[in-house]
Enzyme design. Structure first.
Site, PDB file in Angstrom:
ATOM      1  N   ASP A 135      -7.870 -13.591  -2.838  1.00 29.88           N
ATOM      2  CA  ASP A 135      -8.892 -14.390  -3.504  1.00 29.88           C
ATOM      3  C   ASP A 135      -8.707 -14.261  -5.016  1.00 29.88           C
ATOM      4  OD1 ASP A 135     -11.014 -16.076  -3.833  1.00 29.88           O
ATOM      5  OD2 ASP A 135     -12.481 -14.841  -2.819  1.00 29.88           O
ATOM      6  N   ASP A 139     -12.058 -12.535 -11.862  1.00 25.94           N
ATOM      7  CA  ASP A 139     -13.086 -13.574 -11.923  1.00 25.94           C
ATOM      8  C   ASP A 139     -14.286 -13.100 -12.724  1.00 25.94           C
ATOM      9  OD1 ASP A 139     -11.407 -15.042 -10.348  1.00 25.94           O
ATOM     10  OD2 ASP A 139     -12.693 -15.040  -8.563  1.00 25.94           O
ATOM     11  N   ARG A 187      -6.054 -21.814 -12.167  1.00 24.59           N
ATOM     12  CA  ARG A 187      -7.242 -21.133 -12.716  1.00 24.59           C
ATOM     13  C   ARG A 187      -6.864 -20.181 -13.842  1.00 24.59           C
ATOM     14  NH1 ARG A 187     -11.218 -19.874  -7.501  1.00 24.59           N
ATOM     15  NH2 ARG A 187     -11.208 -21.998  -6.685  1.00 24.59           N
TER      16      ARG A 187
END
Length: 607
Positions: A135, A139, A187
């Site tokens: 994942d 983040d 990202r």
């Protein structure tokens, strides 16, 4: 063990217990946690993570730092929430399989956080199609005054998600600078709501996109070097995000990258782009409707203000010009993109580049966002080269920071794995994937096998052999298909595959969907691997540059050096105590030492 002011019970014993003692923010002593060597899962964690909190006490300060070049967080993640004044640095993070799934995640309500000089590697495959590499790498959600700098992202899939459900574009600030996005996919960051300053990063062969702006975010992209980044900058639902080159028109159904969210705005200044597929500046000639369908607003001076007439095509959002406000933008030094690239390559990641190296093949890896099988295998079987800590005896990796410095595990004949009995747990094979007990029953060699490993895209079985051997795989009895071993497909006949293999490192992955019930390694010549609680074999320096020295009270008969794919690259016969390695390419190797009928296997790094 630590007495913590405000803890529910003292003393607090164990890392997570100590951190929970600081959760209420009553103890304002600076807490510094130092990681030495390869740290596997601790006995007590929260859903597979270590969680850092201090009730946002501005007087509290918590630092997590790796010591040396080989501090590794292996198999778990770090979560930060409700915290102030947090620093995380000099850690390598790999194989994370926690419930949250992020290597490091700023989860909620954090402020003044600095994460820098870390190496981010593959995590365990998740259940979604875009989680084959794990994942999130790093983040950030609902946190402000955050800096992510000098980090090295190694082929990560989802590198930096920024923002989730903040619901406002006010008060959320973050800076990304001097990060190396090394063949990572996407990202970098992918931004919702935030005011984000993205400067002096090196985008190095990125198969999907660089910076993405959605949900009214304002992103200042400055002085970055983009080398073969497919789409350097994207704004949701406009420009290159929706452009279909085959139709020479926008496709709002199939093309969008950002789940069809409303757009934000990217302000771009002095970026260098090399070999990009498409980039549309605001009002640029040669592109249709470029005052609406643009990727970024390119300014001629750093302090140029973007007017309210510039709006996102979806959502009508404007740029907030946060980067021109002196109260927000403190003094900083910007390098040219070319200077930044060199600075990043020289100084990102753990100190001295860390203890793990990998050379990407630009011709393949620039455009590929698939899992790199050999890299995945090397990370799965990673073992620290740490010998001991302050004179302690060598310990196996057990969450205490030690490593298997004694040389490996004993091999005495066949190595077998029965999924019905052992599931995913093995001391020899590193197994990731999903089990099933509803795929039928297999009878093999007098065994009744009722549970299998499902061979899916996310499945990976890694192992290393030190001798010539036969690999046996047992599937459903009537199954005939193919399975991949180190990327090569091999046919399965009537549910069985027997494959001769040389000494080396191997990865078993999916070709056809299948169900694997049993596997075995049958060594052609059975040997033993020495295990000793006293480090009678010492290799130094490791990593090595030109020469590797071998110190032992045992004679040496033969030394063999293998690449991680099993290929023999160097061999020396006789009682050798110094090995020339300068001619080897930088990277990881397997060293096999034969001594008086024993085989000692060590990891070797050349840089």
């Amino acid at each position: 063990s630590l007495e913590v002011t405000g803890a529910n019970e003292n003393p607090c014993v164990g890392l997570q217990e100590i951190l929970e003692g600081f959760k209420k923010g009553k103890d304002t002593r600076p807490l510094i946690i130092r990681f030495v060597g390869q740290i596997t899962d601790l006995d007590y964690m929260l859903n597979g993570d270590i969680v850092v909190e201090n009730n946002n006490n501005a007087q509290s300060h918590i630092t997590l730092e790796g010591i040396g070049e080989d501090a590794v967080v292996d198999g778990w993640g770090i979560r930060v929430k409700n915290a102030s004044n947090i620093e995380i640095r000099n850690l390598g993070l790999m194989n994370c399989d926690s419930g949250e799934g992020d290597n490091i995640g700023l989860q909620q309500n954090n402020e003044y956080v600095w994460i820098h000089h870390c190496d981010f590697f593959y995590g365990g495959a998740g259940g979604d199609s875009d989680q084959a590499k794990g994942d999130g790498a790093l983040d950030c959600k609902k946190s402000t005054y955050v800096t992510f700098s000098y980090n090295h992202f190694w082929d990560t899939g989802k590198s930096n998600l920024l923002g989730l459900s903040e619901g406002t574009t006010e008060g959320y600030y973050i800076t990304y600078h001097h990060n190396w996005y090394d063949h990572s996919d996407s990202r970098h960051p992918r931004v919702r709501y935030y005011s984000a300053h993205v400067y002096n990063n090196y985008y190095d062969g990125n198969s999907k996109y660089g910076v993405g702006s959605t949900m009214g975010s304002s992103v200042f992209v400055e002085g970055n070097y983009f080398r073969n980044c497919k789409y350097p900058m994207l704004t949701s639902m406009q420009g290159s995000d929706v452009w279909d080159a085959s139709k020479q028109a926008n496709d709002y159904s199939d093309m969008p990258t950002f789940s069809k969210e409303n757009g934000g705005t990217i302000k771009a200044f002095n970026n260098y782009m090399e070999e990009e597929k498409r980039f549309v500046p605001y009002a640029a000639e040669g592109f249709p409707n470029s005052t609406t369908d643009f990727d970024a607003y390119v300014v001629s001076t750093r302090n140029e203000v973007i007017g309210a007439e510039v709006v996102s095509a979806r959502g009508g959002n404007t740029y907030n010009n946060f980067d021109t406000h002196a109260s927000i933008m403190y003094t900083y030094t910007v390098e040219t993109p070319e200077q930044a690239m060199e600075t990043v390559k020289a100084g990102s990641g753990r100190m001295n580049g860390g203890d793990f190296s990998w050379t990407f093949n630009n011709a393949v890896d620039d455009a590929s966002y698939a899992v790199n099988g050999p890299l995945k295998t090397a990370l799965t079987i990673y073992q620290t080269s740490l010998v001991a800590i302050q004179g302690d005896s060598v310990s196996s990796g057990n969450g205490n920071g030690g490593g298997n410095g004694g040389g490996g595990s004993e091999i005495t004949g066949d190595v077998v794995h029965n999924f019905t009995l052992s599931g995913l747990t093995s001391d020899y094979f590193n197994i990731s994937g999903n089990l099933s007990d509803s795929k039928g029953t297999v009878n093999y060699a007098g065994l009744t096998l009722t549970q299998c490993l499902k061979i899916e895209s996310s499945t990976n079985i890694a192992f290393t052999t030190t001798e010539q051997a036969d690999l046996l795989l047992v599937f459903n009895e009537v199954f005939s298909g193919e399975i991949k071993v180190n990327g090569t497909s091999y046919p399965i006949s009537n549910g069985l595959l027997t494959l001769p293999i040389a000494a080396g490192t191997y990865a078993i992955t999916k070709d056809n969907s299948a169900n694997l019930y049993y596997m075995a390694i049958d060594y052609v010549e059975t040997s033993t691997v020495e295990v000793s609680q006293n480090p009678v074999w010492v290799l130094y320096p490791n990593p090595a540059k030109n020469q590797l020295f071998i110190q032992s009270n045992h004679p040496v008969d033969r030394i063999s050096v293998f690449q991680v794919n099993g290929q023999l690259v160097k061999e020396s016969i006789g009682d050798v105590r110094m090995l020339e390695v300068g001619e080897l390419q930088n990277g990881n190797y397997i060293l096999k030492i034969e001594s008086a009928g024993n085989i000692i296997v060590k990891r070797l790094m050349v840089n």
